[in-house]
Write a protein that holds these residues in place. Structure first.
Motif, short mmCIF file in Angstrom:
data_model
loop_
_atom_site.label_atom_id
_atom_site.label_comp_id
_atom_site.label_asym_id
_atom_site.label_seq_id
_atom_site.Cartn_x
_atom_site.Cartn_y
_atom_site.Cartn_z
N ARG A 78 0.82 -1.21 0.00
CA ARG A 78 0.00 0.00 0.00
C ARG A 78 0.85 1.27 0.00
O ARG A 78 0.48 2.28 -0.60
CB ARG A 78 -0.96 -0.01 1.20
CG ARG A 78 -0.27 0.02 2.55
CD ARG A 78 -1.26 -0.30 3.67
NE ARG A 78 -0.63 -0.19 4.98
CZ ARG A 78 0.14 -1.13 5.52
NH1 ARG A 78 0.40 -2.26 4.84
NH2 ARG A 78 0.65 -0.97 6.72
N GLU A 79 2.00 1.21 0.68
CA GLU A 79 2.87 2.39 0.72
C GLU A 79 3.46 2.65 -0.66
O GLU A 79 3.60 3.80 -1.08
CB GLU A 79 3.97 2.18 1.75
CG GLU A 79 3.46 2.14 3.19
CD GLU A 79 4.58 1.97 4.19
OE1 GLU A 79 5.75 1.86 3.75
OE2 GLU A 79 4.31 1.94 5.41
N GLU A 80 3.82 1.58 -1.36
CA GLU A 80 4.35 1.71 -2.72
C GLU A 80 3.32 2.38 -3.64
O GLU A 80 3.66 3.26 -4.43
CB GLU A 80 4.71 0.32 -3.23
CG GLU A 80 5.15 0.28 -4.69
CD GLU A 80 5.33 -1.15 -5.18
OE1 GLU A 80 5.31 -1.35 -6.41
OE2 GLU A 80 5.48 -2.07 -4.33
N ILE A 81 2.05 1.99 -3.48
CA ILE A 81 0.98 2.57 -4.30
C ILE A 81 0.78 4.05 -3.96
O ILE A 81 0.62 4.89 -4.84
CB ILE A 81 -0.33 1.78 -4.09
CG1 ILE A 81 -0.16 0.34 -4.55
CG2 ILE A 81 -1.50 2.43 -4.82
CD1 ILE A 81 -1.32 -0.58 -4.17
N ALA A 82 0.81 4.34 -2.66
CA ALA A 82 0.63 5.73 -2.22
C ALA A 82 1.71 6.64 -2.77
O ALA A 82 1.45 7.77 -3.20
CB ALA A 82 0.59 5.78 -0.69
N ILE A 83 2.96 6.16 -2.76
CA ILE A 83 4.07 6.96 -3.28
C ILE A 83 3.89 7.22 -4.77
O ILE A 83 4.09 8.35 -5.26
CB ILE A 83 5.42 6.25 -3.01
CG1 ILE A 83 5.70 6.21 -1.50
CG2 ILE A 83 6.55 6.94 -3.76
CD1 ILE A 83 6.89 5.36 -1.14
N MET A 84 3.48 6.18 -5.51
CA MET A 84 3.27 6.35 -6.94
C MET A 84 2.16 7.35 -7.23
O MET A 84 2.23 8.15 -8.17
CB MET A 84 2.93 4.99 -7.58
CG MET A 84 4.08 3.99 -7.55
SD MET A 84 3.62 2.37 -8.20
CE MET A 84 3.41 2.75 -9.94
N LYS A 85 1.12 7.35 -6.40
CA LYS A 85 0.03 8.31 -6.57
C LYS A 85 0.52 9.74 -6.32
O LYS A 85 0.15 10.67 -7.04
CB LYS A 85 -1.11 7.99 -5.60
CG LYS A 85 -1.99 6.83 -6.04
CD LYS A 85 -2.90 7.22 -7.20
CE LYS A 85 -3.96 8.20 -6.75
NZ LYS A 85 -4.90 8.55 -7.86
N MET A 86 1.35 9.88 -5.29
CA MET A 86 1.80 11.22 -4.92
C MET A 86 2.76 11.82 -5.94
O MET A 86 2.88 13.05 -6.03
CB MET A 86 2.45 11.18 -3.53
CG MET A 86 1.43 11.03 -2.41
SD MET A 86 2.15 11.18 -0.75
CE MET A 86 3.05 9.64 -0.62
N VAL A 87 3.45 10.98 -6.69
CA VAL A 87 4.36 11.52 -7.71
C VAL A 87 3.65 11.72 -9.04
O VAL A 87 4.28 12.06 -10.05
CB VAL A 87 5.59 10.61 -7.90
CG1 VAL A 87 6.39 10.52 -6.63
CG2 VAL A 87 5.17 9.23 -8.40
N GLY A 88 2.33 11.52 -9.05
CA GLY A 88 1.54 11.85 -10.23
C GLY A 88 1.19 10.71 -11.16
O GLY A 88 0.67 10.95 -12.26
N ALA A 89 1.44 9.47 -10.76
CA ALA A 89 1.09 8.33 -11.62
C ALA A 89 -0.43 8.19 -11.70
O ALA A 89 -1.14 8.38 -10.71
CB ALA A 89 1.70 7.05 -11.07
N SER A 90 -0.93 7.88 -12.89
CA SER A 90 -2.38 7.71 -13.08
C SER A 90 -2.82 6.38 -12.49
O SER A 90 -2.01 5.47 -12.26
CB SER A 90 -2.73 7.76 -14.56
OG SER A 90 -2.16 6.65 -15.25
N ASP A 91 -4.13 6.29 -12.25
CA ASP A 91 -4.67 5.05 -11.70
C ASP A 91 -4.41 3.86 -12.61
O ASP A 91 -4.06 2.77 -12.15
CB ASP A 91 -6.18 5.20 -11.47
CG ASP A 91 -6.49 6.13 -10.31
OD1 ASP A 91 -5.55 6.54 -9.61
OD2 ASP A 91 -7.68 6.45 -10.11
N SER A 92 -4.60 4.06 -13.91
CA SER A 92 -4.39 2.96 -14.85
C SER A 92 -2.93 2.53 -14.89
O SER A 92 -2.63 1.33 -15.02
CB SER A 92 -4.86 3.36 -16.26
OG SER A 92 -4.14 4.51 -16.72
N PHE A 93 -2.02 3.50 -14.75
CA PHE A 93 -0.59 3.18 -14.76
C PHE A 93 -0.24 2.32 -13.55
O PHE A 93 0.59 1.40 -13.64
CB PHE A 93 0.22 4.49 -14.74
CG PHE A 93 1.70 4.29 -14.85
CD1 PHE A 93 2.32 4.24 -16.09
CD2 PHE A 93 2.49 4.18 -13.71
CE1 PHE A 93 3.69 4.06 -16.19
CE2 PHE A 93 3.86 4.00 -13.80
CZ PHE A 93 4.47 3.94 -15.05
N ILE A 94 -0.83 2.65 -12.41
CA ILE A 94 -0.56 1.89 -11.18
C ILE A 94 -1.24 0.52 -11.24
O ILE A 94 -0.67 -0.50 -10.84
CB ILE A 94 -1.06 2.67 -9.94
CG1 ILE A 94 -0.31 4.00 -9.83
CG2 ILE A 94 -0.88 1.85 -8.68
CD1 ILE A 94 -0.87 4.92 -8.76
#
Length: 295
Positions: A198-214
């Motif tokens: 979950r932390e990995e996902i949160a970091i990716m969201k905060m750096v601007g990654a789109s939902d589909s990319f994640i």
């Protein structure tokens, strides 16, 4: 989505399988365990149903022809009998054949050497399409002029029908319950694997990654794990079935029961195992990651 970007996401999905090796192993193990349980019970159910069907097929109705009919007159009834609803096939048995069959049941058949075949009746041995309709077929046979008596083991037939219906109903209920429980367990295992990241996902969201990319690498990971789990479960099920059936056929029960060959069900089982594995892996990953995308 560009091919380079797609390739990167697919590569990330494959890398995650090995990066989070323990959770990947746990996910595959649960998928395999649940599929093997469902598959084993399904195969038991199929074998029991097949054995009952074989017993049903050997259950025959005998129609006796009037004593006063000649053999030619008796044979003339075959068309009427064969065209009755629910009659799969019928075989004419002469008086002589009936006497010979009766005498063969005894070790010393010489005692029947002076018995005249006329004491027996010409008859028809009839096999039915659906034994649950035996009583109706018996009544239809009595409606044919020239049929004096119809022998049908209605009690035995009803027993077969009852056992068949009970086994079918119970099997369906248990398979459905096992399926629901298995999918629930497998989905929650995938969710648990996702929770650890979950932390990995949160970091990716905060750096601007789109939902589909994640989401895409998780979908790839779930697809691969589901596919691998389905294939592995199929191979394990195949091995278990061969070992058990070989022991049954070589043991004391080999003379009492017969089992269907795995080859006759392997394609269906493979399709079901792989299909369930893929569905659980993909949808489990998609559902599990949904909550962690809300950052």
């Amino acid at each position: 989505m560009k091919s380079t970007k797609l390739g990167y996401l697919i590569n990330e999905g494959f890398k995650s399988i090995f990066t989070h090796g323990f959770m990947s192993f746990a996910t595959v193990t649960i998928i395999v365990a649940c599929l093997v349980i469902m598959g084993s019970f399904s195969l038991i159910s199929v074998n029991i149903s097949t054995m009952i069907s074989n017993l049903e097929a050997n259950n025959e109705v005998i129609a006796y022809v009037e004593d006063t009919y000649t053999e030619e007159e008796a044979r003339a009834l075959e068309l009427q009998i064969a065209t009755l609803p629910n009659v799969a096939s019928c075989q004419f048995v002469t008086r002589e054949e009936a006497m010979s069959e009766f005498a063969s049941k005894y070790d010393d058949d010489s005692m029947f050497s002076n018995v005249d075949a006329s004491v027996f009746r010409d008859r028809y041995v009839i096999y039915l399409d659906d034994i649950s309709l035996t009583q109706q077929t018996q009544q239809a046979l009595y409606g044919i002029t020239g049929i004096a008596k119809v022998k049908a083991e209605l009690t035995v037939v009803q027993g077969f029908v009852t056992v068949r219906n009970v086994i079918s109903a119970v099997s369906m209920i248990i398979i459905v319950i096992l399926g629901i429980v298995s999918i629930f367990i497998m989905s929650n295992t995938v969710k648990l694997a996702t929770y650890s990241r979950r932390e990995e996902i949160a970091i990716m969201k905060m750096v601007g990654a789109s939902d589909s990319f994640i989401r895409f690498p998780f979908i790839v990971e779930g697809l691969v794990l589901g596919l691998f789990g389905g294939l592995l479960a199929f191979l394990i099920e195949w091995g278990i079935y061969d070992v058990v059936t070989n022991r049954v056929m070589t043991g004391l029960m080999g003379n009492l029961v017969s089992v269907i060959p795995f080859a006759s069900v392997k394609l269906v089982l493979l399709a079901v195992f792989v299909g369930v594995g893929l569905v659980v892996g993909v949808f489990g990953s998609a559902i599990a990651i949904r909550n962690y995308l809300k950052v």
